[in-house]
Design a protein around this motif. Structure first.
Motif, mmCIF file in Angstrom:
data_model
loop_
_atom_site.group_PDB
_atom_site.id
_atom_site.type_symbol
_atom_site.label_atom_id
_atom_site.label_comp_id
_atom_site.label_asym_id
_atom_site.label_seq_id
_atom_site.Cartn_x
_atom_site.Cartn_y
_atom_site.Cartn_z
ATOM 1 N N ASP A 12 0.854 -1.201 -0.283
ATOM 2 C CA ASP A 12 0.014 -0.070 -0.076
ATOM 3 C C ASP A 12 0.696 1.213 0.165
ATOM 4 O O ASP A 12 1.321 1.550 0.902
ATOM 5 C CB ASP A 12 -0.892 -0.143 1.244
ATOM 6 C CG ASP A 12 -1.908 1.185 1.310
ATOM 7 O OD1 ASP A 12 -1.818 2.170 0.364
ATOM 8 O OD2 ASP A 12 -2.996 1.017 1.935
ATOM 9 N N ILE A 13 1.012 2.061 -1.173
ATOM 10 C CA ILE A 13 2.051 2.848 -1.350
ATOM 11 C C ILE A 13 1.715 4.211 -0.570
ATOM 12 O O ILE A 13 2.225 5.014 0.075
ATOM 13 C CB ILE A 13 2.182 3.411 -2.721
ATOM 14 C CG1 ILE A 13 2.868 2.280 -3.676
ATOM 15 C CG2 ILE A 13 3.107 4.561 -2.926
ATOM 16 C CD1 ILE A 13 3.053 2.512 -4.845
ATOM 17 N N GLN A 14 0.068 4.377 -0.542
ATOM 18 C CA GLN A 14 -0.510 5.449 0.043
ATOM 19 C C GLN A 14 -0.185 5.624 1.636
ATOM 20 O O GLN A 14 0.166 6.489 2.136
ATOM 21 C CB GLN A 14 -2.029 5.727 -0.400
ATOM 22 C CG GLN A 14 -2.547 6.857 0.038
ATOM 23 C CD GLN A 14 -4.028 7.079 -0.184
ATOM 24 O OE1 GLN A 14 -4.694 6.379 -0.804
ATOM 25 N NE2 GLN A 14 -4.735 8.152 0.062
ATOM 26 N N SER A 15 -0.296 4.403 2.006
ATOM 27 C CA SER A 15 -0.272 4.342 3.506
ATOM 28 C C SER A 15 1.065 4.006 4.194
ATOM 29 O O SER A 15 1.489 3.839 5.263
ATOM 30 C CB SER A 15 -1.126 3.407 4.107
ATOM 31 O OG SER A 15 -1.012 2.108 3.775
ATOM 32 N N ARG A 16 1.883 3.753 2.836
ATOM 33 C CA ARG A 16 3.456 3.294 3.193
ATOM 34 C C ARG A 16 3.565 2.072 3.916
ATOM 35 O O ARG A 16 4.300 2.068 5.080
ATOM 36 C CB ARG A 16 4.276 4.350 3.866
ATOM 37 C CG ARG A 16 4.249 5.693 2.903
ATOM 38 C CD ARG A 16 5.360 6.939 3.730
ATOM 39 N NE ARG A 16 5.170 7.860 2.853
ATOM 40 C CZ ARG A 16 5.745 8.879 3.399
ATOM 41 N NH1 ARG A 16 6.344 9.222 4.743
ATOM 42 N NH2 ARG A 16 5.730 10.315 2.690
ATOM 43 N N GLN A 17 3.026 1.066 3.638
ATOM 44 C CA GLN A 17 2.720 -0.111 4.416
ATOM 45 C C GLN A 17 2.864 -1.582 3.525
ATOM 46 O O GLN A 17 2.491 -1.229 2.041
ATOM 47 C CB GLN A 17 1.628 -0.283 5.138
ATOM 48 C CG GLN A 17 1.619 0.506 6.402
ATOM 49 C CD GLN A 17 0.160 -0.018 7.252
ATOM 50 O OE1 GLN A 17 -0.693 -0.496 6.699
ATOM 51 N NE2 GLN A 17 0.268 0.219 8.508
ATOM 52 N N ILE B 294 2.840 -6.675 9.263
ATOM 53 C CA ILE B 294 2.501 -5.405 8.746
ATOM 54 C C ILE B 294 3.710 -4.542 8.988
ATOM 55 O O ILE B 294 4.026 -4.034 10.209
ATOM 56 C CB ILE B 294 1.413 -4.785 9.523
ATOM 57 C CG1 ILE B 294 0.201 -5.621 9.126
ATOM 58 C CG2 ILE B 294 1.031 -3.362 8.687
ATOM 59 C CD1 ILE B 294 -1.299 -5.256 9.863
ATOM 60 N N ILE B 295 4.256 -4.101 8.021
ATOM 61 C CA ILE B 295 5.959 -3.171 8.127
ATOM 62 C C ILE B 295 5.263 -1.802 7.683
ATOM 63 O O ILE B 295 4.627 -1.598 6.208
ATOM 64 C CB ILE B 295 6.901 -3.775 7.246
ATOM 65 C CG1 ILE B 295 6.979 -5.268 7.264
ATOM 66 C CG2 ILE B 295 8.194 -3.044 7.115
ATOM 67 C CD1 ILE B 295 7.614 -6.067 6.331
ATOM 68 N N SER B 296 5.716 -0.987 8.257
ATOM 69 C CA SER B 296 5.582 0.650 7.885
ATOM 70 C C SER B 296 6.834 1.136 7.562
ATOM 71 O O SER B 296 7.558 0.947 8.232
ATOM 72 C CB SER B 296 4.823 1.250 9.188
ATOM 73 O OG SER B 296 3.636 0.597 9.489
ATOM 74 N N PHE B 297 6.519 2.441 6.665
ATOM 75 C CA PHE B 297 7.919 3.072 6.304
ATOM 76 C C PHE B 297 7.682 4.466 6.301
ATOM 77 O O PHE B 297 6.493 5.127 6.500
ATOM 78 C CB PHE B 297 8.157 2.813 4.956
ATOM 79 C CG PHE B 297 8.608 1.325 4.510
ATOM 80 C CD1 PHE B 297 9.776 0.843 4.575
ATOM 81 C CD2 PHE B 297 7.479 0.482 4.181
ATOM 82 C CE1 PHE B 297 10.068 -0.488 4.158
ATOM 83 C CE2 PHE B 297 7.941 -1.078 3.865
ATOM 84 C CZ PHE B 297 9.092 -1.583 4.285
ATOM 85 N N SER C 292 11.315 -6.377 -2.862
ATOM 86 C CA SER C 292 11.683 -5.345 -3.816
ATOM 87 C C SER C 292 10.598 -4.303 -3.682
ATOM 88 O O SER C 292 9.679 -4.619 -3.942
ATOM 89 C CB SER C 292 11.788 -5.884 -5.164
ATOM 90 O OG SER C 292 12.290 -4.758 -5.928
ATOM 91 N N LEU C 293 11.081 -3.041 -3.024
ATOM 92 C CA LEU C 293 9.998 -2.152 -2.884
ATOM 93 C C LEU C 293 9.756 -1.145 -4.283
ATOM 94 O O LEU C 293 10.686 -1.091 -4.877
ATOM 95 C CB LEU C 293 10.540 -1.081 -1.933
ATOM 96 C CG LEU C 293 10.659 -1.994 -0.314
ATOM 97 C CD1 LEU C 293 11.274 -1.167 0.694
ATOM 98 C CD2 LEU C 293 9.379 -2.466 0.050
ATOM 99 N N PRO C 294 8.670 -0.764 -4.310
ATOM 100 C CA PRO C 294 8.528 0.325 -5.405
ATOM 101 C C PRO C 294 9.161 1.694 -5.185
ATOM 102 O O PRO C 294 9.631 1.752 -3.995
ATOM 103 C CB PRO C 294 6.888 0.731 -5.309
ATOM 104 C CG PRO C 294 6.548 0.388 -3.972
ATOM 105 C CD PRO C 294 7.374 -0.727 -3.519
#
Length: 366
Positions: free
Chosen positions: A303-308, A363-366, A342-344
């Motif tokens: 989930d790019i928007q929530s950075r998860q 659940i990983i947050s950035f 591999s992250l976007p």
């Protein structure tokens, strides 16, 4: 589009019987089916016919093939020699013959996966059912594209950036020497071309694995607590390689058998433990494989928007999961499986700000 189907869990006859019954069911529905197994007696005894290294039709719409590693190695070796001849002026392998090669540990998995890829690309089949070992070895087979892709992209760039790589690709003194050995002018572009081709090949494999329309697995178990524990472990391990699990097939003579609590949210289908040769009862109890595969929980969601990043890791608890971030990617270990994510671009390079294990999800947050 071909659906590649495999089964994990309960070893021996039970799992192979289900693979054969699934092949018979799908063939009876008009689908062109290829049933692939290894050269073990069980497979041939249950089918009641000899199996060859090339597809053999045993019923309308149903062909069977045996993945004999020595034969596959011999055939692939000829392709290796052709590839070598494209780049080397004096090929090294031309005096090594495929008929004398010995299969080393791990080769059989790669050879089986490549054979599945070739049959898939042929367009001759609607469904390919692979009766593998049904354990961690099968998972590593299907996880090869992602594993090899990581090695390729990481070590290729390290080599290009190294002094040796720069010397080989840029030095005007080295180029004439290289030209005496290779059929091409070995520049940085020449170095990139074959690795890009390999990477594209692996990316197609990764895309297929991520699509339950293309590749899916089903768990096979009994009510025995040890079987259940092992099958749950395989379930979580399958998520680590990105393999979608469509459901559970419970082999039991009890009509009211139930393991839904242990495998929530997967559907559990109970099938009878029938005698060898009694296929119809087993066939009638099988699920709709394609439909259930599409409803399977996704192994990973970003989930790019929530950075998860959310990874589904059933069968493991918090103590069995390890999360690290040493390089540009995130590494997750669960059981005996390690996955590099591999992250976007929008998340790549960002540090992890938090992680939690909740309801089977990491659940990983950035």
């Amino acid at each position: 589009m071909t659906l590649i189907l495999t089964f994990l869990g309960k070893g021996g006859i039970a799992r192979t019987k289900i693979a054969i019954a699934a092949a018979k069911l799908l063939a009876s529905q008009g689908k062109r089916v290829l049933l692939a197994g290894h050269p073990e007696p069980t497979f041939q005894i249950l089918l009641g016919t000899a199996i060859a290294p090339d597809p053999k039709e045993i019923a309308p719409n149903l062909q069977v093939v045996q993945f004999q590693a020595s034969v596959l190695l011999e055939r692939n070796w000829e392709e290796v020699k052709k590839l070598e001849a494209q780049y080397l002026r004096t090929p090294i392998f031309k005096e090594v013959y495929g008929q004398e090669l010995v299969v080393l540990p791990g080769m059989d998995s790669a050879l089986a996966l490549n054979a599945i890829r070739e049959y898939d690309a042929s367009g001759k089949y609607d469904v390919i059912i692979y009766d593998g070992t049904g354990d961690a070895s099968t998972l590593r087979t299907f996880g090869l594209p992602e594993s090899l892709s990581w090695y390729l992209r990481r070590f290729r760039q390290l080599f290009v950036n190294s002094d040796l790589g720069k010397t080989i690709t840029e030095s005007p003194l080295i180029q004439p020497l290289i030209g005496t050995f290779f059929n091409v002018n070995w520049t940085a572009d020449n170095f990139a071309q074959p690795t890009n081709q390999a990477n594209n090949f692996l990316e197609k494999g990764k895309a297929a694995l991520a699509d339950p329309n293309r590749i899916a697995a089903f768990l096979v178990t009994t009510q025995d607590p040890i079987d259940v524990a092992n099958t749950r472990y395989l379930w979580g391990s399958a998520q680590q390689v990105g393999l979608s699990i469509g459901g559970v097939i419970l082999v039991s003579s009890e009509a009211n058998a139930n393991l839904s609590e242990e495998f929530t949210p997967l559907p559990v289908n109970v099938v009878p433990d029938t005698p060898i040769g009694d296929w119809q009862q087993l066939i009638d109890a099988l699920p709709n494989f394609a439909e259930q595969a599409l409803q399977a929980p996704k192994p990973i969601e970003i989930d790019i928007q929530s950075r998860q990043v959310r990874l589904f890791l059933p069968g493991f608890d918090k103590k069995q999961v390890k999360l690290t971030q040493y390089g540009p990617e995130v590494t997750v270990e669960a059981g005996d499986q390690r996955r590099n994510i591999s992250l976007p671009p929008s998340l790549s390079g960002r540090a992890i700000t938090g992680a939690k294990f909740q309801n089977g999800y990491l659940i990983i947050s950035f």
